[in-house]
Scaffold this motif. Structure first.
Motif, PDB file in Angstrom:
ATOM      1  N   LEU A  16      95.386  11.577   2.677  1.00  0.00           N
ATOM      2  CA  LEU A  16      95.453  11.124   4.065  1.00  0.00           C
ATOM      3  C   LEU A  16      95.627   9.609   4.137  1.00  0.00           C
ATOM      4  O   LEU A  16      96.401   9.093   4.947  1.00  0.00           O
ATOM      5  CB  LEU A  16      94.201  11.566   4.821  1.00  0.00           C
ATOM      6  CG  LEU A  16      94.107  13.073   5.074  1.00  0.00           C
ATOM      7  CD1 LEU A  16      92.711  13.455   5.554  1.00  0.00           C
ATOM      8  CD2 LEU A  16      95.150  13.518   6.092  1.00  0.00           C
ATOM      9  N   GLU A  17      94.935   8.879   3.274  1.00  0.00           N
ATOM     10  CA  GLU A  17      95.098   7.426   3.241  1.00  0.00           C
ATOM     11  C   GLU A  17      96.493   7.049   2.769  1.00  0.00           C
ATOM     12  O   GLU A  17      97.096   6.082   3.268  1.00  0.00           O
ATOM     13  CB  GLU A  17      94.036   6.791   2.345  1.00  0.00           C
ATOM     14  CG  GLU A  17      92.633   6.821   2.958  1.00  0.00           C
ATOM     15  CD  GLU A  17      91.586   6.205   2.046  1.00  0.00           C
ATOM     16  OE1 GLU A  17      91.861   6.055   0.827  1.00  0.00           O
ATOM     17  OE2 GLU A  17      90.484   5.878   2.538  1.00  0.00           O
ATOM     18  N   ALA A  18      97.027   7.807   1.797  1.00  0.00           N
ATOM     19  CA  ALA A  18      98.382   7.538   1.312  1.00  0.00           C
ATOM     20  C   ALA A  18      99.405   7.714   2.427  1.00  0.00           C
ATOM     21  O   ALA A  18     100.319   6.896   2.597  1.00  0.00           O
ATOM     22  CB  ALA A  18      98.715   8.461   0.143  1.00  0.00           C
ATOM     23  N   MET A  19      99.252   8.772   3.213  1.00  0.00           N
ATOM     24  CA  MET A  19     100.199   9.005   4.301  1.00  0.00           C
ATOM     25  C   MET A  19     100.034   7.966   5.409  1.00  0.00           C
ATOM     26  O   MET A  19     101.017   7.552   6.026  1.00  0.00           O
ATOM     27  CB  MET A  19     100.014  10.411   4.864  1.00  0.00           C
ATOM     28  CG  MET A  19     100.340  11.530   3.889  1.00  0.00           C
ATOM     29  SD  MET A  19     101.909  11.291   3.008  1.00  0.00           S
ATOM     30  CE  MET A  19     103.062  11.204   4.370  1.00  0.00           C
ATOM     31  N   ARG A  20      98.808   7.529   5.627  1.00  0.00           N
ATOM     32  CA  ARG A  20      98.577   6.452   6.593  1.00  0.00           C
ATOM     33  C   ARG A  20      99.309   5.180   6.150  1.00  0.00           C
ATOM     34  O   ARG A  20      99.953   4.494   6.943  1.00  0.00           O
ATOM     35  CB  ARG A  20      97.086   6.156   6.716  1.00  0.00           C
ATOM     36  CG  ARG A  20      96.324   7.141   7.575  1.00  0.00           C
ATOM     37  CD  ARG A  20      96.629   6.886   9.008  1.00  0.00           C
ATOM     38  NE  ARG A  20      95.808   7.682   9.907  1.00  0.00           N
ATOM     39  CZ  ARG A  20      96.223   8.116  11.074  1.00  0.00           C
ATOM     40  NH1 ARG A  20      97.447   7.863  11.484  1.00  0.00           N
ATOM     41  NH2 ARG A  20      95.433   8.819  11.845  1.00  0.00           N
ATOM     42  N   GLY A  21      99.200   4.878   4.849  1.00  0.00           N
ATOM     43  CA  GLY A  21      99.856   3.680   4.341  1.00  0.00           C
ATOM     44  C   GLY A  21     101.369   3.781   4.341  1.00  0.00           C
ATOM     45  O   GLY A  21     102.081   2.796   4.543  1.00  0.00           O
ATOM     46  N   ALA A  22     101.892   4.993   4.128  1.00  0.00           N
ATOM     47  CA  ALA A  22     103.335   5.180   4.043  1.00  0.00           C
ATOM     48  C   ALA A  22     104.002   5.189   5.416  1.00  0.00           C
ATOM     49  O   ALA A  22     105.165   4.816   5.550  1.00  0.00           O
ATOM     50  CB  ALA A  22     103.645   6.497   3.332  1.00  0.00           C
ATOM     51  N   ALA A  23     103.283   5.628   6.421  1.00  0.00           N
ATOM     52  CA  ALA A  23     103.855   5.732   7.769  1.00  0.00           C
ATOM     53  C   ALA A  23     102.799   5.332   8.781  1.00  0.00           C
ATOM     54  O   ALA A  23     102.275   6.164   9.533  1.00  0.00           O
ATOM     55  CB  ALA A  23     104.364   7.146   8.019  1.00  0.00           C
ATOM     56  N   SER A  24     102.483   4.062   8.811  1.00  0.00           N
ATOM     57  CA  SER A  24     101.349   3.586   9.604  1.00  0.00           C
ATOM     58  C   SER A  24     101.565   3.751  11.101  1.00  0.00           C
ATOM     59  O   SER A  24     100.603   3.780  11.875  1.00  0.00           O
ATOM     60  CB  SER A  24     101.063   2.113   9.279  1.00  0.00           C
ATOM     61  OG  SER A  24     102.229   1.331   9.494  1.00  0.00           O
TER      62      SER A  24
END
Length: 464
Positions: free
Chosen positions: A347-355
């Protein structure tokens, strides 16, 4: 017996041949010339890929599926004693071999890299398999997921290196004798088999103790469980330890991880030199997996700069933040995460990839025992999403535990401020998601069960 096959493995029968671990061993045996047969509960792409290699795959479990001339029956810990094929094996006096023993026999004589940890094993093993193949070393590998490029989870290579996931869930990783062992992390999980963290540490210590004399342990310098394990190791006289991570004391230090959309640029410091390479999945969690792979390859004597370049050829594993498609401006991504640490990392990775995107999750808890012990943490992890749909628990090999349902996760998520919608009927999920999404959103199907089947269904619904 076919050349290169272990004794009694030339006519194996696999119960549950379609499973991630079982199918990999079956494929390698078929590629080595064995006459492979087996059964699985349902048709699948894996069953078809095995048939393409010459294996006989039956659907459903029945005593008559076991051929009288089978030289052994291969099982995993998930196979129950009353399975009719297992009962028939006892009647015919056919030897029963655990999956881990079969894999250990395939690894015999190779320079083995065994990848262990509570999570991250599949990704790290895959990264190594891709990099070593790219370098022309033609490794054998057995992975718990299908590589995006080759589209398979296992291969028999002509080279002398064998890369394999080492499964701690049932202590089967204690069967291997690797030249290089990787420990990514050590956390409490698999509650049906481990009663405490001390039991888990003891199990990992036994695994590390099987590294061949003169071999190497590659272990995280950051993750608390890995650090504790390293402190418990007793006889280190024949073992070289290489640490990796953000810690200033790490032998392979992560200098920087720079997000690049759905990829990351990683810079490490090794032997005083800076190396930069690209990882084709987002997030620090996956970047650290790549650094562990780099350290393990270097431990086998492969030049680090060659490894760094080859790791850039890794394009992902199915179900590890795999983009399933896009419809009406909504991207659908599939995640295998089922432990709170994995869930948080993805979830943090996806937040960082598409903020700038809204993140919607369809989560299916995996196992009653895991939900009982970690349900509260799962709920807290879901608070990282903008909204979540939570399904019923996927039982896999377990019987229900009275009082343990998805409500435990839903209550914890709501207590953490999450927007959660319970849905018991999976067939209703595409409509529910269609009513929640708008262009620009990301939808993440998450869990180790059949939630992965919902991705295409959601895309179809969004298209229409």
């Amino acid at each position: 017996m076919a050349p290169g096959l272990p004794t009694a493995m030339d006519r194996p029968h696999f119960i549950g041949i379609g499973g991630a671990g079982m199918s990999g061993i079956a494929k390698i045996l078929a590629q080595r010339g064995a006459r492979v047969a087996g059964s699985d509960s349902r048709e699948s792409a894996t069953a078809e890929s095995l048939r393409a290699l010459g294996a006989t795959v039956h659907i459903g479990h029945a005593a008559e599926h076991l051929a009288p001339d089978a030289t052994c029956v291969v099982v995993s810990s998930a196979i129950r004693p009353d399975n009719p094929e297992l009962v028939r094996a006892a009647e015919l006096d056919v030897p029963v071999v655990h999956r881990s023993d079969a894999l250990a026999s395939l690894m015999g004589g190779a320079r083995a890299i065994a990848v262990a940890g509570t999570h991250g094993k599949t990704t790290t093993t895959s990264m190594l398999a891709v990099a070593l193949t790219e370098l022309g070393l033609d490794p054998s590998y057995a992975i718990g997921g299908d590589l995006e490029g080759p589209g398979t989870n296992a291969r028999h290579g002509a080279g002398d290196i064998f890369v394999a996931e080492a499964d701690e869930s049932d202590r089967s990783f204690q069967k291997y004798d690797p030249e290089v062992a990787i420990v990514l992390n050590v956390e409490l999980d698999h509650h049906a088999n481990y009663a405490s963290m001390d039991e888990i540490y003891d199990s990992f210590e036994t695994f590390v103790g099987k590294v061949v004399p003169g071999g190497t342990l590659v272990i995280s310098a950051d993750q608390p469980g890995a650090v504790e394990l390293a402190s418990r190791l007793r006889d280190l006289s024949t073992l070289k330890i290489v640490t990796y991570g953000d810690s200033p004391s790490a032998d392979v230090r992560v200098h920087k991880v720079t997000p690049r959309g759905l990829t990351s640029e990683v810079t490490v410091v090794l032997d005083g030199r800076y190396l930069t390479f690209t990882v084709s999945v987002p997030g620090s969690h996956y970047a650290h997996n790549a650094v562990a792979a780099l350290a393990a390859g270097a431990a086998l004597g492969i030049p680090a700069h060659n490894l760094a370049s080859a790791l850039g050829k890794y394009t992902g594993v199915k179900r590890r933040l795999q983009l399933k498609g896009e419809a009406n401006g909504v991207q659908v991504i599939d995640s295998y995460a089922h432990h709170p640490t994995e869930m948080t990392a993805d979830l943090e990775a996806m937040r960082g990839a598409a903020s700038d995107a809204r993140l919607l999750v369809v989560f299916q808890p995996h196992l009653f025992s895991r939900t009982q012990e970690l349900g509260t943490e799962m709920g807290r992890a879901l608070a990282l999403a903008d909204a979540s749909v939570v399904l019923d628990i996927y039982p896999a090999r377990e019987d229900p535990i009275p009082g343990i349902t998805s409500t435990l996760i839903i209550d914890a998520a709501r207590a953490a401020g999450a927007d959660v919608t319970p849905v018991s009927d999976q067939a209703a999920v595409p409509d529910v998601i269609a009513g929640m999404t708008r262009p620009g959103d990301l939808v993440l199907t998450m869990g180790a069960g059949d939630v992965t089947d919902l991705g295409p269904q959601i895309l179809d619904r969004l298209s229409n």
